[in-house]
Write a protein that holds these residues in place. Structure first.
Motif, short mmCIF file in Angstrom:
data_model
loop_
_atom_site.label_atom_id
_atom_site.label_comp_id
_atom_site.label_asym_id
_atom_site.label_seq_id
_atom_site.Cartn_x
_atom_site.Cartn_y
_atom_site.Cartn_z
N LEU A 96 0.87 -1.16 0.03
CA LEU A 96 -0.09 0.00 -0.11
C LEU A 96 0.77 1.29 0.08
N ARG A 188 -7.96 5.44 0.11
CA ARG A 188 -8.19 4.16 0.28
C ARG A 188 -7.05 3.15 0.81
N TYR A 189 -5.97 3.81 0.25
CA TYR A 189 -4.46 2.99 0.41
C TYR A 189 -4.11 3.29 2.09
N ARG A 192 -6.62 1.42 4.28
CA ARG A 192 -6.32 -0.18 4.48
C ARG A 192 -5.06 -0.42 5.16
N SER A 224 -9.62 -6.36 9.87
CA SER A 224 -8.99 -6.04 8.71
C SER A 224 -10.18 -6.31 7.69
N GLU A 226 -12.68 -4.51 6.80
CA GLU A 226 -13.38 -3.28 6.12
C GLU A 226 -12.37 -2.54 5.55
N ARG B 92 -11.77 -12.76 1.99
CA ARG B 92 -11.67 -11.05 1.81
C ARG B 92 -12.46 -10.94 0.58
N ASP B 95 -15.92 -9.99 1.59
CA ASP B 95 -15.94 -8.42 2.21
C ASP B 95 -15.91 -7.53 0.85
N ARG B 98 -19.29 -7.48 -0.42
CA ARG B 98 -20.02 -6.89 0.54
C ARG B 98 -19.94 -5.21 0.35
N HIS B 99 -18.60 -4.89 -0.13
CA HIS B 99 -18.35 -3.58 -0.47
C HIS B 99 -19.15 -3.19 -1.78
N LYS B 102 -22.61 -2.64 -0.75
CA LYS B 102 -22.97 -1.30 0.11
C LYS B 102 -22.96 -0.04 -0.60
N LEU B 185 -13.95 3.53 -6.96
CA LEU B 185 -14.03 2.25 -5.68
C LEU B 185 -14.44 0.82 -6.39
N ARG B 188 -11.97 -0.84 -8.26
CA ARG B 188 -10.96 -1.54 -7.29
C ARG B 188 -11.40 -2.77 -6.60
#
Lengths: 226, 226
Positions: A96, A188-189, A192, A224, A226, B92, B95, B98-99, B102, B185, B188
């Motif tokens: 990142l 975002r980086y 995270r 970890s 989100e 992951r 997740d 889910r993102h 959202k 986003l 990504r």
């Protein structure tokens, strides 16, 4: 044999502390490269990530070797498995930091971040660096109280991240789409990176406080996630 | 004891296949929710991620328990450690689905993605779902040739991701900043989802082809690093 075992475990822990130091420094320098549009500094951050990856692979091999040779059980087993996870978290932090440096390089000689957002991004970068530095301390000292501080710092990063978004989504935004895309990704980086640092600290807390594997995994993963 | 051991290993493998199925379905439904602005579907994807997380924690506990009870070495040890990593990759992926859901929920009743980008996002979603579905097959069958197909699909996702960016950065972009942020986003999320699916397949390949732990870790990590 037990002494050799614990020496090797200490040496793996030292490697994790060194990884935390390297990725913290990388994120600090990446932030400087981003805000100053410093191409040479950005390039050095990108190149230096190889060292983090090499450390990560070395630690993983040593941890797997330790499992094979010493066949630890109970707490000792959980320490080795947790080390594998912390190494993966810190390796990802290195990625990142490199991503931030790549944004700096992509926009050179321009700065990717507009001047009015410099204070927010600077503070996110400083907090991210501090978070992983504290995570390294927590690995070294097993200090549970210090680990809890990371949660507060992470809340501060989340607040800055929201502030960044409020600028992006303000009708008065004048910096165009390309800059909006860059700022979105950079934000975002940092977020995270902070999540992974918090995850490292939580993994140590749950090892020290002796929760069952399932519980400490659950807590660290939700940190970890989100 | 060895039979019970291999039965338990098969059962962990079955659990990973089930996780791949669940996260593939989640990403498919999240994409539909995103493009149709379907709030109920988005909510269901968000809620269903709990099941993936529960499976992940269950698999981790069983893998750690297996290490403690059976103390595997050599290939058997690497299979268990690799299972832990694949479970983390798939968790992951959940997740990230889910993102996406959202983002759909956040913009409801609007659609977050403008109409002219629907085909690109639809294809990214389909490819992402197909990638993780193939990764599940690779876990089940250990088919190395099928694993290599994932690389091609991942290249296709990367090409779509670049196409998405070319739209974002086109001077004729008319959808404003908020949509640019959402599309950045979401793009990504698909890209990271695909990276984790490829990482799962590569981990299987390196187990099957019998490379040293360091090499297969290195290859899988470099797949998941970008």
């Amino acid at each position: 044999m037990r002494d050799a075992y614990h020496e090797e475990l200490d040496s793996i822990s030292d490697g994790l502390v060194e990884m935390a130091r390297l990725v913290g420094s990388a994120m600090g320098r990446a932030t400087t490269a981003l805000l100053d549009a410093d191409l040479a500094l950005a390039e050095s951050v990108i190149a230096a990530d190889d060292k983090v990856n090499a450390l990560h692979h070395d630690l993983e091999n040593r941890a797997i070797d330790l499992l094979a040779r010493q066949q630890p059980v109970a707490t000792d087993l959980r320490i080795v498995v947790t080390s594998l996870r912390m190494s993966a978290d810190l390796e990802r932090c290195g990625d990142l930091a490199r991503h931030v440096a790549k944004v700096a390089r992509l926009r050179f000689p321009e700065t990717a971040v507009p001047n009015d957002l410099h204070p927010i991004v600077l503070e996110m970068g400083q907090l991210a660096q501090r978070l992983v530095s504290k995570a390294g301390q927590v690995i070294a000292t097993k200090d549970v109280d210090a680990a809890l501080e990371l949660e507060r710092d992470d809340d501060a990063i989340d607040a800055l991240h929201r502030e960044l978004f409020s600028h992006l989504l303000d009708d008065r935004w004048q910096h165009g789409i390309e800059t909006a895309v860059d700022v979105t990704l950079v934000g975002r980086y940092y977020e995270r990176f902070a999540d992974h640092a918090v995850s490292v600290a939580k993994r140590v807390v749950f090892l020290v406080t002796g929760e069952h594997a399932g519980d400490f995994v659950a807590a660290a993963e939700s940190a970890s996630a989100e």
